[in-house]
Design a protein around this motif. Structure first.
Motif, PDB file in Angstrom:
ATOM      1  N   GLY A  13      -8.488 -11.657  11.647  1.00 53.53           N
ATOM      2  CA  GLY A  13      -7.147 -11.083  11.478  1.00 53.53           C
ATOM      3  C   GLY A  13      -6.127 -12.124  11.050  1.00 53.53           C
ATOM      4  O   GLY A  13      -4.945 -12.035  11.401  1.00 53.53           O
ATOM      5  N   GLY A  17       0.743 -12.365  10.530  1.00 52.98           N
ATOM      6  CA  GLY A  17       1.284 -12.654  11.872  1.00 52.98           C
ATOM      7  C   GLY A  17       0.759 -13.901  12.557  1.00 52.98           C
ATOM      8  O   GLY A  17       0.777 -15.006  12.014  1.00 52.98           O
ATOM      9  N   ASP A  37     -10.147 -11.418   7.526  1.00 55.05           N
ATOM     10  CA  ASP A  37      -9.265 -10.254   7.765  1.00 55.05           C
ATOM     11  C   ASP A  37      -9.867  -9.020   7.106  1.00 55.05           C
ATOM     12  O   ASP A  37     -10.515  -9.110   6.056  1.00 55.05           O
ATOM     13  N   SER A  63     -14.906  -4.643  14.155  1.00 51.54           N
ATOM     14  CA  SER A  63     -15.604  -3.691  15.030  1.00 51.54           C
ATOM     15  C   SER A  63     -16.889  -3.159  14.395  1.00 51.54           C
ATOM     16  O   SER A  63     -17.541  -2.281  14.955  1.00 51.54           O
ATOM     17  N   ASN A  88      -8.647 -12.973  17.023  1.00 50.19           N
ATOM     18  CA  ASN A  88      -7.234 -12.592  16.951  1.00 50.19           C
ATOM     19  C   ASN A  88      -7.024 -11.182  16.399  1.00 50.19           C
ATOM     20  O   ASN A  88      -6.021 -10.545  16.714  1.00 50.19           O
ATOM     21  N   GLY A  90      -6.469  -7.512  15.771  1.00 48.67           N
ATOM     22  CA  GLY A  90      -6.175  -6.475  16.751  1.00 48.67           C
ATOM     23  C   GLY A  90      -5.243  -5.430  16.181  1.00 48.67           C
ATOM     24  O   GLY A  90      -4.595  -5.639  15.153  1.00 48.67           O
ATOM     25  N   LYS A 155      -6.678  -4.913  26.075  1.00 51.69           N
ATOM     26  CA  LYS A 155      -6.259  -6.312  26.246  1.00 51.69           C
ATOM     27  C   LYS A 155      -6.596  -6.831  27.643  1.00 51.69           C
ATOM     28  O   LYS A 155      -6.835  -8.028  27.832  1.00 51.69           O
ATOM     29  N   PRO A 181       0.103 -13.237  24.699  1.00 50.18           N
ATOM     30  CA  PRO A 181       1.517 -13.349  24.310  1.00 50.18           C
ATOM     31  C   PRO A 181       2.378 -12.204  24.831  1.00 50.18           C
ATOM     32  O   PRO A 181       1.889 -11.106  25.112  1.00 50.18           O
ATOM     33  N   GLY A 182       3.686 -12.508  24.906  1.00 55.93           N
ATOM     34  CA  GLY A 182       4.684 -11.449  25.108  1.00 55.93           C
ATOM     35  C   GLY A 182       4.981 -10.842  23.750  1.00 55.93           C
ATOM     36  O   GLY A 182       4.157 -10.886  22.839  1.00 55.93           O
TER      37      GLY A 182
HETATM   38  N1  LIG Z   1       2.868  -9.321  17.938  1.00 60.04           N
HETATM   39  C1  LIG Z   1       2.888  -9.215  19.243  1.00 60.04           C
HETATM   40  O1  LIG Z   1       3.931  -8.969  19.870  1.00 60.04           O
HETATM   41  C2  LIG Z   1       1.628  -9.413  20.048  1.00 60.04           C
HETATM   42  C3  LIG Z   1       1.745  -9.528  21.448  1.00 60.04           C
HETATM   43  C4  LIG Z   1       0.603  -9.715  22.213  1.00 60.04           C
HETATM   44  C5  LIG Z   1      -0.637  -9.786  21.608  1.00 60.04           C
HETATM   45  N2  LIG Z   1      -0.717  -9.665  20.256  1.00 60.04           N
HETATM   46  C6  LIG Z   1      -2.066  -9.739  19.689  1.00 60.04           C
HETATM   47  O2  LIG Z   1      -2.127 -10.800  18.750  1.00 60.04           O
HETATM   48  C7  LIG Z   1      -3.063 -10.482  17.721  1.00 60.04           C
HETATM   49  C8  LIG Z   1      -2.399 -10.635  16.361  1.00 60.04           C
HETATM   50  O3  LIG Z   1      -1.331  -9.716  16.280  1.00 60.04           O
HETATM   51  P1  LIG Z   1      -0.176  -9.810  15.191  1.00 60.04           P
HETATM   52  O4  LIG Z   1       1.081  -9.489  15.877  1.00 60.04           O
HETATM   53  O5  LIG Z   1      -0.301 -11.045  14.404  1.00 60.04           O
HETATM   54  O6  LIG Z   1      -0.559  -8.522  14.322  1.00 60.04           O
HETATM   55  P2  LIG Z   1      -0.557  -8.280  12.744  1.00 60.04           P
HETATM   56  O7  LIG Z   1      -0.643  -6.796  12.601  1.00 60.04           O
HETATM   57  O8  LIG Z   1       0.529  -9.019  12.082  1.00 60.04           O
HETATM   58  O9  LIG Z   1      -1.939  -8.939  12.298  1.00 60.04           O
HETATM   59  C9  LIG Z   1      -3.165  -8.413  12.698  1.00 60.04           C
HETATM   60  C10 LIG Z   1      -4.163  -8.698  11.590  1.00 60.04           C
HETATM   61  O10 LIG Z   1      -5.432  -8.192  12.048  1.00 60.04           O
HETATM   62  C11 LIG Z   1      -6.060  -7.521  10.965  1.00 60.04           C
HETATM   63  N3  LIG Z   1      -6.963  -6.510  11.493  1.00 60.04           N
HETATM   64  C12 LIG Z   1      -6.654  -5.357  12.138  1.00 60.04           C
HETATM   65  N4  LIG Z   1      -7.751  -4.676  12.451  1.00 60.04           N
HETATM   66  C13 LIG Z   1      -8.796  -5.421  12.001  1.00 60.04           C
HETATM   67  C14 LIG Z   1     -10.191  -5.251  12.019  1.00 60.04           C
HETATM   68  N5  LIG Z   1     -10.735  -4.152  12.565  1.00 60.04           N
HETATM   69  N6  LIG Z   1     -10.972  -6.206  11.479  1.00 60.04           N
HETATM   70  C15 LIG Z   1     -10.431  -7.313  10.913  1.00 60.04           C
HETATM   71  N7  LIG Z   1      -9.096  -7.526  10.847  1.00 60.04           N
HETATM   72  C16 LIG Z   1      -8.296  -6.595  11.388  1.00 60.04           C
HETATM   73  C17 LIG Z   1      -4.929  -6.891  10.175  1.00 60.04           C
HETATM   74  O11 LIG Z   1      -5.328  -6.604   8.827  1.00 60.04           O
HETATM   75  C18 LIG Z   1      -3.850  -7.951  10.275  1.00 60.04           C
HETATM   76  O12 LIG Z   1      -3.900  -8.861   9.193  1.00 60.04           O
HETATM   77  C19 LIG Z   1      -3.554  -9.063  18.025  1.00 60.04           C
HETATM   78  O13 LIG Z   1      -4.771  -9.124  18.721  1.00 60.04           O
HETATM   79  C20 LIG Z   1      -2.466  -8.506  18.894  1.00 60.04           C
HETATM   80  O14 LIG Z   1      -2.905  -7.447  19.709  1.00 60.04           O
HETATM   81  C21 LIG Z   1       0.368  -9.494  19.458  1.00 60.04           C
END
Ligand SMILES: NC(=O)c1ccc[n+]([C@@H]2O[C@H](COP(=O)([O-])OP(=O)(O)OC[C@H]3O[C@@H](n4cnc5c(N)ncnc54)[C@H](O)[C@@H]3O)[C@@H](O)[C@H]2O)c1
Length: 244
Positions: A13, A17, A37, A63, A88, A90, A155, A181-182
């Motif tokens: 991923g 982000g 990704d 998955s 990462n 998600g 999570k 993370p928050g």
């Molecule tokens: N942003 C937040 O506030 C936050 C808080 C806590 C935890 N998180 C966790 O941090 C991680 C990154 O989140 P983010 O905020 O950067 O999100 P984001 O949506 O910016 O990035 C997530 C990336 O994962 C990729 N992705 C989604 N499903 C996928 C799959 N099945 N296979 C491969 N790639 C896949 C997406 O294409 C995307 O590029 C996640 O696991 C998220 O749950 C985020």
């Protein structure tokens, strides 16, 4: 000398982000980064923007076991080993309540967040035969129940997986930890309702949401030898919103 000099790291991923910020930080610290990704075009864009050389992008759905088998075979073919895996990738889904959430959407949430972490960890192990470090992305949703039930369940499961795997992997010289993370400013949170966000910011001792780079710093700490005696643990960069 960078903290990840000569290390080979795969971040799932990483096209967006937090994963993208971690890819940049890892490359700046000397790692060869495999930018994975679902969205191959964004992975390629990130890969070509990184400092240093040798980085490459791979697509695939975390998955999907077959697709991840192909991803890790490609890593083996090109790099022969893997030192760091960051699980990462998600999804957070819509903020459905327990009363309305369907079984299918509950299971899909588990499949991507928890299932993807399991599939990639298992596939990475044969490539980590000289030890390694695995970092899993959990959330304050999993720690303290902030967030929709399906997301919080997935999570939270990642934390149990991290603890139990640490017991099995320690003897192989592989550490495994989680970052929880928050709220962080990324594409995942850009549509978050202001009515949900404002009270969270108000309750947070630091009075703001986080930046992807601040989470990448915690991921880097767990990935590199600075945390050589740390396994089965979690770190929660959350601005003080959750303190447990
Ligand atoms: N942003 C937040 O506030 C936050 C808080 C806590 C935890 N998180 C966790 O941090 C991680 C990154 O989140 P983010 O905020 O950067 O999100 P984001 O949506 O910016 O990035 C997530 C990336 O994962 C990729 N992705 C989604 N499903 C996928 C799959 N099945 N296979 C491969 N790639 C896949 C997406 O294409 C995307 O590029 C996640 O696991 C998220 O749950 C985020």
């Amino acid at each position: 000398m960078g903290k990840l000099e000569k290390k080979i790291a795969l971040i799932t991923g990483a096209g967006s982000g937090i994963g993208k910020a971690a890819a940049k930080k890892f490359a700046d610290e000397g790692a060869l980064v495999v930018v994975q990704d679902f969205n191959k075009a964004s992975a390629e864009e990130v890969s070509s923007s990184l400092s240093g050389s040798g980085h490459f992008a791979l697509g695939g759905d975390v998955s999907n076991e077959q697709e991840m088998e192909d991803v890790f075979s490609e890593v083996e073919k090109r790099c022969e080993r893997l030192d760091v895996l960051v699980n990462n990738a998600g999804v957070s889904g819509s903020p459905e309540g327990l009363g309305s959430i369907t079984y299918d959407s509950f299971m899909r949430m588990l499949a991507v967040n928890m299932g993807g972490t399991f599939i990639c960890t298992q596939a990475a192990l044969p490539l980590m035969n000289s030890g390694g470090s695995i970092v899993n992305l959990s959330s304050i949703a999993g720690l303290a129940g902030w967030g929709p039930v399906h997301y919080a369940s997935a999570k939270g499961a990642i934390l149990g997986f991290t603890r139990a795997s640490a017991r099995e992997l320690g003897g192989l010289g592989i550490r495994i930890n989680a970052v929880a993370p928050g709220v962080v400013e990324t594409p995942m949170t850009e549509d978050l309702d202001e009515a949900l966000l404002a009270p969270l910011i108000m309750m947070s001792p630091l009075g703001r949401i986080g930046q992807a780079d601040e989470i990448a710093a915690a991921i880097l700490y767990l990935a590199c030898d600075d945390s050589s005696f740390v396994t089965g643990q979690w770190i929660s960069p959350n601005g003080g919103l959750v303190t447990i």
